[in-house]
Design a protein around this motif. Sequence first.
Motif, mmCIF file in Angstrom:
data_model
loop_
_atom_site.group_PDB
_atom_site.id
_atom_site.type_symbol
_atom_site.label_atom_id
_atom_site.label_comp_id
_atom_site.label_asym_id
_atom_site.label_seq_id
_atom_site.Cartn_x
_atom_site.Cartn_y
_atom_site.Cartn_z
ATOM 1 N N THR A 121 21.031 29.462 -47.472
ATOM 2 C CA THR A 121 21.516 28.267 -46.790
ATOM 3 C C THR A 121 23.013 28.392 -46.583
ATOM 4 O O THR A 121 23.710 29.048 -47.345
ATOM 5 N N TRP A 122 23.514 27.743 -45.518
ATOM 6 C CA TRP A 122 24.945 27.786 -45.206
ATOM 7 C C TRP A 122 25.665 26.772 -46.074
ATOM 8 O O TRP A 122 25.367 25.586 -46.044
ATOM 9 N N PRO A 123 26.619 27.203 -46.905
ATOM 10 C CA PRO A 123 27.340 26.282 -47.786
ATOM 11 C C PRO A 123 28.029 25.189 -46.985
ATOM 12 O O PRO A 123 28.505 25.417 -45.878
ATOM 13 N N ARG A 124 28.119 24.011 -47.556
ATOM 14 C CA ARG A 124 28.727 22.872 -46.875
ATOM 15 C C ARG A 124 30.249 22.936 -47.020
ATOM 16 O O ARG A 124 30.867 22.203 -47.775
ATOM 17 N N SER A 176 25.805 29.376 -28.306
ATOM 18 C CA SER A 176 25.176 30.555 -28.903
ATOM 19 C C SER A 176 26.210 31.455 -29.570
ATOM 20 O O SER A 176 25.890 32.191 -30.510
ATOM 21 N N TYR A 177 27.457 31.407 -29.112
ATOM 22 C CA TYR A 177 28.511 32.219 -29.731
ATOM 23 C C TYR A 177 28.742 31.782 -31.177
ATOM 24 O O TYR A 177 28.861 32.606 -32.087
ATOM 25 N N GLU A 178 28.805 30.466 -31.381
ATOM 26 C CA GLU A 178 29.003 29.948 -32.739
ATOM 27 C C GLU A 178 27.789 30.243 -33.607
ATOM 28 O O GLU A 178 27.931 30.587 -34.793
ATOM 29 N N ALA A 179 26.599 30.097 -33.023
ATOM 30 C CA ALA A 179 25.375 30.366 -33.774
ATOM 31 C C ALA A 179 25.329 31.824 -34.243
ATOM 32 O O ALA A 179 24.971 32.110 -35.399
ATOM 33 N N GLU A 180 25.700 32.743 -33.364
ATOM 34 C CA GLU A 180 25.686 34.158 -33.736
ATOM 35 C C GLU A 180 26.755 34.449 -34.788
ATOM 36 O O GLU A 180 26.521 35.248 -35.714
ATOM 37 N N HIS A 181 27.906 33.807 -34.662
ATOM 38 C CA HIS A 181 28.950 33.997 -35.659
ATOM 39 C C HIS A 181 28.466 33.519 -37.031
ATOM 40 O O HIS A 181 28.703 34.174 -38.056
ATOM 41 N N ARG A 220 25.395 33.395 -38.059
ATOM 42 C CA ARG A 220 24.407 34.365 -38.535
ATOM 43 C C ARG A 220 25.094 35.576 -39.160
ATOM 44 O O ARG A 220 24.681 36.057 -40.227
ATOM 45 N N GLN A 221 26.143 36.055 -38.515
ATOM 46 C CA GLN A 221 26.864 37.206 -39.051
ATOM 47 C C GLN A 221 27.538 36.873 -40.387
ATOM 48 O O GLN A 221 27.579 37.720 -41.295
ATOM 49 N N CYS A 222 28.049 35.657 -40.513
ATOM 50 C CA CYS A 222 28.656 35.242 -41.780
ATOM 51 C C CYS A 222 27.611 35.226 -42.897
ATOM 52 O O CYS A 222 27.880 35.660 -44.026
ATOM 53 N N LEU A 223 26.411 34.734 -42.582
ATOM 54 C CA LEU A 223 25.336 34.700 -43.569
ATOM 55 C C LEU A 223 24.935 36.107 -43.995
ATOM 56 O O LEU A 223 24.736 36.386 -45.183
ATOM 57 N N LEU A 224 24.821 36.998 -43.034
ATOM 58 C CA LEU A 224 24.440 38.376 -43.331
ATOM 59 C C LEU A 224 25.470 39.059 -44.222
ATOM 60 O O LEU A 224 25.132 39.916 -45.050
ATOM 61 N N LYS A 225 26.739 38.675 -44.056
ATOM 62 C CA LYS A 225 27.824 39.269 -44.842
ATOM 63 C C LYS A 225 28.064 38.542 -46.158
ATOM 64 O O LYS A 225 28.914 38.940 -46.947
ATOM 65 N N GLU A 261 32.460 30.887 -45.882
ATOM 66 C CA GLU A 261 33.047 30.126 -44.791
ATOM 67 C C GLU A 261 33.478 31.074 -43.684
ATOM 68 O O GLU A 261 33.591 32.285 -43.889
ATOM 69 N N SER A 262 33.716 30.510 -42.520
ATOM 70 C CA SER A 262 34.070 31.310 -41.357
ATOM 71 C C SER A 262 35.529 31.750 -41.417
ATOM 72 O O SER A 262 36.422 30.925 -41.652
#
Length: 222
Positions: A3-6, A174-179, A181-186, A190-191
């Motif tokens: 899950t993406w941290p708040r 979609s640019y933010e969504a992909e970013h 996703r990449q943050c989650l994979l890494k 936070e961004s």
Amino acid sequence: MKTWPRTQILAIWSRFFPAYEHIRALLSQKALGEVKVVCAELGVSITHYARLVEKELGGGAILRIGCYCIQFAMMVFGSEKPESITAKGFLYETGVDETVTVILQYSGKRQAILTFTIMAPMHNQATICGTKGAILVPDFIWCPTSVITNEKEKKFPLPPTSKTMNYHHSTGMSYEAEHTRQCLLKGLKESPVMSLADSELLANIMTEVRRQVGAILPQDKE
């Protein structure tokens, strides 16, 4: 399931557009020399939407569209905290702000002049002026598809879609969504493009601007 941290207060989708990436690259390369002035404007006639003019719904130009101008200046000046914030504006009949101009003063005699309104359409553009040239975002500062550097234009077409969109350049989300996703994979919490510190600084600047123009919301008293 991950899950993406708040940690994100304000998810500014603009930061992830290729046009913004191009601007950040130019600034990191010192293509403009020393940046001295940033000007940005965003105006649309949208008082017919209740959510934009009612206090209980968080209406007003600052929160709804001014955030895009302020974050743009923040990005250009590297998320530096302004030395001073000066804001002048007018209130709508409901008590929210309708038109506001903000001056952010930075160290080294640098300045951002930002104007936004929910009362009338503006050119919705931004300019970054440095000692060796200028960058122009000719329109749609919040979701741009072109950048003009020293009179040379570079275009960034949006991802194609067969779907009908409700808002301008919506496929750019979609640019933010992909970013994300990449943050989650890494495994990032936070961004690095729009950090928690950026979100907090943006929120604090907007709160001070609202205070100066008298746009006080019910939530401010809680």
